[in-house]
Design a protein around this motif. Structure first.
Motif, PDB file in Angstrom:
ATOM      1  N   GLY A 170     -13.829   3.195  -9.928  1.00  0.00           N
ATOM      2  CA  GLY A 170     -13.625   1.831  -9.482  1.00  0.00           C
ATOM      3  C   GLY A 170     -12.295   1.319  -9.999  1.00  0.00           C
ATOM      4  O   GLY A 170     -11.536   2.048 -10.639  1.00  0.00           O
ATOM      5  N   GLY A 171     -12.037   0.048  -9.749  1.00  0.00           N
ATOM      6  CA  GLY A 171     -10.787  -0.554 -10.221  1.00  0.00           C
ATOM      7  C   GLY A 171      -9.910  -0.990  -9.072  1.00  0.00           C
ATOM      8  O   GLY A 171     -10.124  -0.612  -7.917  1.00  0.00           O
ATOM      9  N   SER A 172      -8.893  -1.782  -9.397  1.00  0.00           N
ATOM     10  CA  SER A 172      -8.015  -2.328  -8.363  1.00  0.00           C
ATOM     11  C   SER A 172      -6.549  -1.990  -8.570  1.00  0.00           C
ATOM     12  O   SER A 172      -5.737  -2.246  -7.684  1.00  0.00           O
ATOM     13  CB  SER A 172      -8.174  -3.853  -8.295  1.00  0.00           C
ATOM     14  OG  SER A 172      -7.895  -4.437  -9.565  1.00  0.00           O
ATOM     15  N   ALA A 173      -6.187  -1.429  -9.725  1.00  0.00           N
ATOM     16  CA  ALA A 173      -4.784  -1.101  -9.995  1.00  0.00           C
ATOM     17  C   ALA A 173      -4.418   0.211  -9.307  1.00  0.00           C
ATOM     18  O   ALA A 173      -5.205   1.158  -9.295  1.00  0.00           O
ATOM     19  CB  ALA A 173      -4.535  -0.991 -11.484  1.00  0.00           C
ATOM     20  N   PRO A 174      -3.217   0.319  -8.724  1.00  0.00           N
ATOM     21  CA  PRO A 174      -2.799   1.567  -8.065  1.00  0.00           C
ATOM     22  C   PRO A 174      -2.888   2.780  -8.980  1.00  0.00           C
ATOM     23  O   PRO A 174      -3.254   3.869  -8.525  1.00  0.00           O
ATOM     24  CB  PRO A 174      -1.353   1.273  -7.659  1.00  0.00           C
ATOM     25  CG  PRO A 174      -1.308  -0.213  -7.475  1.00  0.00           C
ATOM     26  CD  PRO A 174      -2.220  -0.759  -8.531  1.00  0.00           C
ATOM     27  N   ALA A 175      -2.598   2.610 -10.267  1.00  0.00           N
ATOM     28  CA  ALA A 175      -2.680   3.744 -11.190  1.00  0.00           C
ATOM     29  C   ALA A 175      -4.108   4.267 -11.269  1.00  0.00           C
ATOM     30  O   ALA A 175      -4.341   5.481 -11.352  1.00  0.00           O
ATOM     31  CB  ALA A 175      -2.185   3.343 -12.576  1.00  0.00           C
ATOM     32  N   GLY A 176      -5.087   3.371 -11.231  1.00  0.00           N
ATOM     33  CA  GLY A 176      -6.476   3.785 -11.260  1.00  0.00           C
ATOM     34  C   GLY A 176      -6.872   4.545 -10.005  1.00  0.00           C
ATOM     35  O   GLY A 176      -7.653   5.506 -10.060  1.00  0.00           O
ATOM     36  N   MET A 177      -6.339   4.135  -8.876  1.00  0.00           N
ATOM     37  CA  MET A 177      -6.636   4.847  -7.625  1.00  0.00           C
ATOM     38  C   MET A 177      -6.028   6.242  -7.630  1.00  0.00           C
ATOM     39  O   MET A 177      -6.628   7.201  -7.133  1.00  0.00           O
ATOM     40  CB  MET A 177      -6.118   4.043  -6.448  1.00  0.00           C
ATOM     41  CG  MET A 177      -6.892   2.762  -6.224  1.00  0.00           C
ATOM     42  SD  MET A 177      -5.986   1.630  -5.174  1.00  0.00           S
ATOM     43  CE  MET A 177      -6.199   0.135  -6.115  1.00  0.00           C
ATOM     44  N   ARG A 178      -4.845   6.342  -8.226  1.00  0.00           N
ATOM     45  CA  ARG A 178      -4.225   7.676  -8.315  1.00  0.00           C
ATOM     46  C   ARG A 178      -5.037   8.569  -9.254  1.00  0.00           C
ATOM     47  O   ARG A 178      -5.199   9.771  -9.001  1.00  0.00           O
ATOM     48  CB  ARG A 178      -2.777   7.539  -8.768  1.00  0.00           C
ATOM     49  CG  ARG A 178      -1.866   6.946  -7.680  1.00  0.00           C
ATOM     50  CD  ARG A 178      -0.400   7.074  -8.041  1.00  0.00           C
ATOM     51  NE  ARG A 178      -0.014   6.112  -9.064  1.00  0.00           N
ATOM     52  CZ  ARG A 178       0.439   4.887  -8.790  1.00  0.00           C
ATOM     53  NH1 ARG A 178       0.549   4.466  -7.535  1.00  0.00           N
ATOM     54  NH2 ARG A 178       0.786   4.058  -9.766  1.00  0.00           N
ATOM     55  N   PHE A 187     -13.865   7.052  -4.520  1.00  0.00           N
ATOM     56  CA  PHE A 187     -13.348   5.744  -4.927  1.00  0.00           C
ATOM     57  C   PHE A 187     -14.253   4.683  -4.334  1.00  0.00           C
ATOM     58  O   PHE A 187     -14.556   4.711  -3.134  1.00  0.00           O
ATOM     59  CB  PHE A 187     -11.921   5.531  -4.439  1.00  0.00           C
ATOM     60  CG  PHE A 187     -11.422   4.118  -4.621  1.00  0.00           C
ATOM     61  CD1 PHE A 187     -11.121   3.645  -5.888  1.00  0.00           C
ATOM     62  CD2 PHE A 187     -11.301   3.257  -3.532  1.00  0.00           C
ATOM     63  CE1 PHE A 187     -10.689   2.327  -6.069  1.00  0.00           C
ATOM     64  CE2 PHE A 187     -10.871   1.953  -3.701  1.00  0.00           C
ATOM     65  CZ  PHE A 187     -10.556   1.484  -4.974  1.00  0.00           C
ATOM     66  N   MET A 188     -14.707   3.742  -5.171  1.00  0.00           N
ATOM     67  CA  MET A 188     -15.572   2.653  -4.732  1.00  0.00           C
ATOM     68  C   MET A 188     -14.820   1.333  -4.834  1.00  0.00           C
ATOM     69  O   MET A 188     -14.519   0.861  -5.943  1.00  0.00           O
ATOM     70  CB  MET A 188     -16.844   2.591  -5.584  1.00  0.00           C
ATOM     71  CG  MET A 188     -17.839   1.507  -5.170  1.00  0.00           C
ATOM     72  SD  MET A 188     -18.581   1.773  -3.551  1.00  0.00           S
ATOM     73  CE  MET A 188     -19.737   3.113  -3.941  1.00  0.00           C
ATOM     74  N   GLY A 189     -14.486   0.754  -3.693  1.00  0.00           N
ATOM     75  CA  GLY A 189     -13.815  -0.533  -3.683  1.00  0.00           C
ATOM     76  C   GLY A 189     -14.744  -1.636  -4.159  1.00  0.00           C
ATOM     77  O   GLY A 189     -15.942  -1.642  -3.842  1.00  0.00           O
ATOM     78  N   ALA A 190     -14.192  -2.572  -4.902  1.00  0.00           N
ATOM     79  CA  ALA A 190     -14.993  -3.647  -5.492  1.00  0.00           C
ATOM     80  C   ALA A 190     -15.383  -4.683  -4.441  1.00  0.00           C
ATOM     81  O   ALA A 190     -14.689  -4.878  -3.436  1.00  0.00           O
ATOM     82  CB  ALA A 190     -14.214  -4.319  -6.615  1.00  0.00           C
ATOM     83  N   GLY A 191     -16.476  -5.380  -4.707  1.00  0.00           N
ATOM     84  CA  GLY A 191     -16.860  -6.479  -3.840  1.00  0.00           C
ATOM     85  C   GLY A 191     -15.894  -7.640  -3.916  1.00  0.00           C
ATOM     86  O   GLY A 191     -15.837  -8.461  -3.001  1.00  0.00           O
TER      87      GLY A 191
END
Length: 304
Positions: A170-178, A187-191
């Motif tokens: 989870g998370g919203s920062a690009p580094a976390g997605m990478r 990857f689970m997008g937040a509500g």
């Protein structure tokens, strides 16, 4: 497009209705429309959420087929050995039905309350996840980290799923997605992200998957959707926003809710799928039994 649904894991004022939760979980499984049920983690807060691992263990005993997930464990707040043991045990007692959501946490997390350095959550997250994977996969664990060290150790039983249960980031920062694309299974997008924000996150994830030569079918993308079905759109929105404010202790939620008649909810869910979600985690926050039936009979069928 596949569907999951949140578990109503409340025990407000220390009152837990086991009959209602058992009936709810059995109905979810009976409907056959949802591949998984998901809990959340809220250690500190007034919403009255039961702990996710306790909730999922209860859910495992009430069901036979549906998968069991948590979105998300804020990993730096946990001892990774204890968490790995608990998750591995849950995977055993559920016969391999666990999904694991993890995140590093962001600003505003009470790291100091957990004795955690708030300046280094990502480093702690990375090391904790590596240690958990080692505990799940290696018969003899040799781990030489900055925070944790093990030599010739073992952790049994191993999870049923090999090498470990699927790990969602989870998370919203690009580094976390990478990081998700490099080290996770999904990857689970937040509500608390709009459809447009989620679409941007999906783009980052897919670019990173391509950069690392990962086939898209080896990685899943999902999103939590706060939803309430009601023919009166204004009432639905007001009730859902109020429920979210109680759940999170405040905040402005008008951008993030999907509330109103069934056709409008279905249209909103289709937009989430078009933005890149293959798993839609539907999250009603009130009238759980009624909302489950309305989602199953009025919203999901037109999307099939």
């Amino acid at each position: 497009m596949r569907f999951a649904i949140s578990i109503p894991q409340y025990a407000r004022e220390s009152r837990f209705d086991g009959d209602a939760l058992r009936a709810h979980l059995r109905r979810v499984e009976e409907l056959g429309l949802f591949e998984s049920v998901w809990a959340q983690e809220q250690v500190i807060g007034a919403a009255g959420l039961l702990a996710p691992l306790s909730t999922l263990t209860y859910a495992a005993a009430c069901t036979e087929r549906v998968r069991l997930g948590c979105a998300v464990f804020v990993l730096p707040l946990h001892n990774p050995l204890h968490l790995a043991k608990a998750i591995g045990s849950l995977d055993c007692v559920s016969h391999g039905r666990v999904e694991v959501g993890v995140a590093s946490g962001g600003r505003g997390r009470p790291f100091a309350a957990f004795g955690v350095d708030p300046e280094r959550p990502v480093a702690r997250f990375n090391e904790a996840l590596a240690l958990m994977k080692a505990c799940w996969a290696e018969r003899e664990i040799d781990f030489d980290g900055r925070l944790w060290k093990l030599q010739g150790a073992s952790m049994e039983p191993k999870p049923v799923q090999k090498p470990h249960p699927p790990i969602w980031f989870g998370g919203s920062a690009p580094a976390g997605m990478r990081r998700a694309a490099r080290h996770g299974d999904g990857f689970m997008g937040a509500g608390s992200q709009t459809v447009a924000q989620f679409a941007g996150q999906v783009e980052v994830v897919r670019e990173e998957l391509s950069a690392h030569g990962r086939a898209p079918d080896t990685f899943r993308i999902g999103k939590r959707v706060y939803v309430h079905v009601d023919h009166d759109a204004a009432r639905a929105r007001r009730r859902l926003e109020d429920a979210l404010a109680r759940h999170y202790g405040g905040g402005e939620w008008s951008e993030y809710v999907l509330a109103g008649p069934a056709d409008a909810c279905a249209e909103g869910i289709r937009a989430v799928a078009d933005a890149g979600a293959e798993l839609i985690l539907l999250n009603p926050l009130l009238d759980d039994a009624q909302q489950l039936e309305r989602l199953a009979t009025e919203v999901i069928p037109p999307l099939g």
